[in-house]
Design a protein around this motif. Structure first.
Motif, mmCIF file in Angstrom:
data_model
loop_
_atom_site.group_PDB
_atom_site.id
_atom_site.type_symbol
_atom_site.label_atom_id
_atom_site.label_comp_id
_atom_site.label_asym_id
_atom_site.label_seq_id
_atom_site.Cartn_x
_atom_site.Cartn_y
_atom_site.Cartn_z
ATOM 1 N N ILE A 79 -17.405 11.845 10.623
ATOM 2 C CA ILE A 79 -16.027 11.781 11.104
ATOM 3 C C ILE A 79 -16.025 11.294 12.542
ATOM 4 O O ILE A 79 -16.656 11.899 13.414
ATOM 5 C CB ILE A 79 -15.336 13.161 11.017
ATOM 6 C CG1 ILE A 79 -15.475 13.743 9.606
ATOM 7 C CG2 ILE A 79 -13.874 13.040 11.414
ATOM 8 C CD1 ILE A 79 -14.866 12.898 8.531
ATOM 9 N N GLU A 80 -15.307 10.179 12.771
ATOM 10 C CA GLU A 80 -15.191 9.602 14.097
ATOM 11 C C GLU A 80 -13.769 9.753 14.612
ATOM 12 O O GLU A 80 -12.847 10.088 13.862
ATOM 13 C CB GLU A 80 -15.605 8.128 14.070
ATOM 14 C CG GLU A 80 -17.049 7.922 13.616
ATOM 15 C CD GLU A 80 -17.413 6.454 13.532
ATOM 16 O OE1 GLU A 80 -16.467 5.616 13.530
ATOM 17 O OE2 GLU A 80 -18.613 6.133 13.474
ATOM 18 N N LEU A 81 -13.587 9.487 15.906
ATOM 19 C CA LEU A 81 -12.269 9.613 16.523
ATOM 20 C C LEU A 81 -11.256 8.682 15.863
ATOM 21 O O LEU A 81 -10.099 9.051 15.643
ATOM 22 C CB LEU A 81 -12.362 9.312 18.022
ATOM 23 C CG LEU A 81 -11.045 9.374 18.815
ATOM 24 C CD1 LEU A 81 -10.443 10.781 18.739
ATOM 25 C CD2 LEU A 81 -11.273 8.969 20.267
ATOM 26 N N LEU A 82 -11.695 7.474 15.513
ATOM 27 C CA LEU A 82 -10.804 6.513 14.868
ATOM 28 C C LEU A 82 -10.318 7.023 13.511
ATOM 29 O O LEU A 82 -9.172 6.765 13.118
ATOM 30 C CB LEU A 82 -11.518 5.166 14.710
ATOM 31 C CG LEU A 82 -10.651 4.004 14.206
ATOM 32 C CD1 LEU A 82 -9.511 3.736 15.177
ATOM 33 C CD2 LEU A 82 -11.495 2.748 14.013
ATOM 34 N N ASP A 83 -11.150 7.774 12.800
ATOM 35 C CA ASP A 83 -10.755 8.345 11.509
ATOM 36 C C ASP A 83 -9.631 9.372 11.688
ATOM 37 O O ASP A 83 -8.687 9.416 10.890
ATOM 38 C CB ASP A 83 -11.958 8.998 10.832
ATOM 39 C CG ASP A 83 -13.069 8.001 10.533
ATOM 40 O OD1 ASP A 83 -12.725 6.853 10.181
ATOM 41 O OD2 ASP A 83 -14.249 8.360 10.663
ATOM 42 N N ILE A 84 -9.744 10.192 12.724
ATOM 43 C CA ILE A 84 -8.709 11.194 12.999
ATOM 44 C C ILE A 84 -7.384 10.521 13.326
ATOM 45 O O ILE A 84 -6.321 10.904 12.825
ATOM 46 C CB ILE A 84 -9.139 12.114 14.160
ATOM 47 C CG1 ILE A 84 -10.470 12.833 13.819
ATOM 48 C CG2 ILE A 84 -8.048 13.128 14.471
ATOM 49 C CD1 ILE A 84 -10.386 13.757 12.641
ATOM 50 N N ILE A 85 -7.451 9.481 14.176
ATOM 51 C CA ILE A 85 -6.227 8.755 14.527
ATOM 52 C C ILE A 85 -5.619 8.100 13.292
ATOM 53 O O ILE A 85 -4.394 8.113 13.091
ATOM 54 C CB ILE A 85 -6.529 7.701 15.612
ATOM 55 C CG1 ILE A 85 -6.994 8.385 16.896
ATOM 56 C CG2 ILE A 85 -5.307 6.832 15.885
ATOM 57 C CD1 ILE A 85 -7.440 7.414 17.979
ATOM 58 N N ASP A 86 -6.467 7.539 12.437
ATOM 59 C CA ASP A 86 -6.010 6.889 11.209
ATOM 60 C C ASP A 86 -5.269 7.879 10.310
ATOM 61 O O ASP A 86 -4.180 7.594 9.781
ATOM 62 C CB ASP A 86 -7.211 6.291 10.478
ATOM 63 C CG ASP A 86 -6.796 5.410 9.306
ATOM 64 O OD1 ASP A 86 -5.635 4.942 9.299
ATOM 65 O OD2 ASP A 86 -7.612 5.195 8.401
ATOM 66 N N ILE A 87 -5.844 9.075 10.146
ATOM 67 C CA ILE A 87 -5.240 10.099 9.287
ATOM 68 C C ILE A 87 -3.902 10.564 9.862
ATOM 69 O O ILE A 87 -2.922 10.745 9.135
ATOM 70 C CB ILE A 87 -6.208 11.292 9.115
ATOM 71 C CG1 ILE A 87 -7.434 10.855 8.309
ATOM 72 C CG2 ILE A 87 -5.516 12.463 8.427
ATOM 73 C CD1 ILE A 87 -8.526 11.896 8.257
ATOM 74 N N LEU A 88 -3.838 10.753 11.183
ATOM 75 C CA LEU A 88 -2.588 11.194 11.816
ATOM 76 C C LEU A 88 -1.486 10.159 11.662
ATOM 77 O O LEU A 88 -0.322 10.493 11.377
ATOM 78 C CB LEU A 88 -2.840 11.491 13.295
ATOM 79 C CG LEU A 88 -3.689 12.726 13.603
ATOM 80 C CD1 LEU A 88 -3.942 12.847 15.107
ATOM 81 C CD2 LEU A 88 -3.005 13.993 13.093
ATOM 82 N N LEU A 89 -1.827 8.876 11.825
ATOM 83 C CA LEU A 89 -0.831 7.814 11.689
ATOM 84 C C LEU A 89 -0.307 7.723 10.260
ATOM 85 O O LEU A 89 0.895 7.547 10.034
ATOM 86 C CB LEU A 89 -1.426 6.472 12.130
ATOM 87 C CG LEU A 89 -1.692 6.308 13.625
ATOM 88 C CD1 LEU A 89 -2.367 4.979 13.913
ATOM 89 C CD2 LEU A 89 -0.389 6.414 14.422
ATOM 90 N N VAL A 90 -1.211 7.856 9.289
ATOM 91 C CA VAL A 90 -0.793 7.833 7.887
ATOM 92 C C VAL A 90 0.093 9.035 7.574
ATOM 93 O O VAL A 90 1.089 8.929 6.847
ATOM 94 C CB VAL A 90 -2.024 7.799 6.949
ATOM 95 C CG1 VAL A 90 -1.610 8.006 5.495
ATOM 96 C CG2 VAL A 90 -2.762 6.487 7.097
ATOM 97 N N THR A 91 -0.239 10.196 8.146
ATOM 98 C CA THR A 91 0.574 11.401 7.940
ATOM 99 C C THR A 91 1.982 11.217 8.480
ATOM 100 O O THR A 91 2.972 11.550 7.818
ATOM 101 C CB THR A 91 -0.094 12.608 8.627
ATOM 102 O OG1 THR A 91 -1.416 12.779 8.114
ATOM 103 C CG2 THR A 91 0.712 13.874 8.377
ATOM 104 N N VAL A 92 2.079 10.663 9.694
ATOM 105 C CA VAL A 92 3.401 10.410 10.286
ATOM 106 C C VAL A 92 4.188 9.413 9.447
ATOM 107 O O VAL A 92 5.388 9.587 9.198
ATOM 108 C CB VAL A 92 3.246 9.894 11.740
ATOM 109 C CG1 VAL A 92 4.591 9.422 12.290
ATOM 110 C CG2 VAL A 92 2.671 10.982 12.631
ATOM 111 N N LEU A 93 3.513 8.359 8.973
ATOM 112 C CA LEU A 93 4.176 7.339 8.155
ATOM 113 C C LEU A 93 4.702 7.934 6.850
ATOM 114 O O LEU A 93 5.844 7.676 6.447
ATOM 115 C CB LEU A 93 3.206 6.188 7.865
ATOM 116 C CG LEU A 93 3.760 5.034 7.033
ATOM 117 C CD1 LEU A 93 4.918 4.367 7.761
ATOM 118 C CD2 LEU A 93 2.667 4.022 6.730
#
Length: 280
Positions: A12-26
């Motif tokens: 798990i990398e920082l970019l993965d966390i950001i990706d998941i958060l953005l998809v959640t918001v969307l």
């Protein structure tokens, strides 16, 4: 890339966390957009068919997999057709929140046309007061960064000088132009009998009629200000950003209109003047 932690063989990398958060918001914004409309049920139906397709393909049912596969092949095109109103509303909502929608963003460009004079509020306030006293309904839209060309073309283009008598004539119950909204743009009455989008917000009180719902619907997707006179109660309301300020007196109406239409420009001008004085 910044490594955070691992779960088994997954890193798990920082970019993965950001990706998941953005998809959640969307997904959350998509859910809010579809909630309360028939489009949510259609979306769930399409999702169910897709899950069935995955199960059928995993089970090796070739004939059913081919049939569902053909359906999924045109799924994107079908979704665009079915969800056209929701997609349009979603894009309008995004456009409303961007910096490019801000009128001040374009003010410094040479091709930006400035208004020649400040809009006079007196004709609107006097007309609203008179119409309210006669329980005559009215719907007046004040455009800001957008000229609302799409909605203006849904009615009759007028391009007339603003006056109390003209506004009262338009909203007279015997006038062929009274059924709809008047759009104000560039210190002129641009169009009348215009059709506005009706809000699908389920939290709007039942006491609000179609005029209020149309005013709320337009201000949910644009930065316009809408003045509403109720035909049933004779009350005056002002709507901005999907929020209605109801039962306003003439004095309250003038204060709100000045605040919503001119305060941002006045503050910007004051700040510019202050910077110029400081620099001097």
């Amino acid at each position: 890339m910044i490594f955070l932690f691992s779960i088994g063989f997954l890193e798990i990398e920082l970019l993965d966390i950001i990706d998941i958060l953005l998809v959640t918001v969307l997904l959350y914004q998509l859910y809010k957009l579809l909630t309360g409309s028939v489009a949510l049920k259609i979306f769930l139906g399409l999702l169910s068919i897709y899950l069935l397709y995955l199960v059928v393909r995993a089970a090796g049912m070739e004939l059913l997999s081919i049939i569902l596969g053909q359906f999924m092949g045109v799924g994107v095109l079908a979704a665009i057709i079915v969800f056209q109103p929701e997609i349009r509303r979603f894009l309008l909502m995004i456009g409303k929140t961007t910096a490019f929608n801000n009128d001040r963003f374009f003010r410094g460009f040479p091709w930006r046309r400035e208004q020649s004079e400040k809009l006079s509020l007196t004709p609107f306030i006097e007309a609203a007061k008179t119409l309210a006293g006669k329980n005559t309904g009215a719907l007046i839209v004040f455009s800001k960064s957008s000229e609302l060309k799409y909605y203006a073309e849904s009615g009759d283009l007028i391009d007339a000088v603003i006056s109390k008598r003209l506004l009262m004539s338009i909203f007279n119950k015997n006038s062929p132009l009274h059924d709809g909204a008047v759009i104000i743009s560039g210190n002129r009455i641009k169009a009348a009998r215009c059709i506005l989008p009706v809000s699908e917000n389920q939290e709007i009180p039942a006491s609000m009629g179609l005029r209020h719902r149309a005013a709320i619907g337009l201000t949910e997707i644009t930065d316009s200000i809408v003045l509403v006179v109720s035909e049933e109660t004779g009350q005056i309301a002002l709507v901005r950003n999907g929020e209605a300020y109801r039962n306003l007196s003439s004095a309250d109406l003038r204060i709100k209109l000045n605040q919503f239409l001119f305060d941002a420009d006045q503050k910007s001008a004051a700040a510019t003047t202050e910077k110029s004085v400081s620099a001097a």
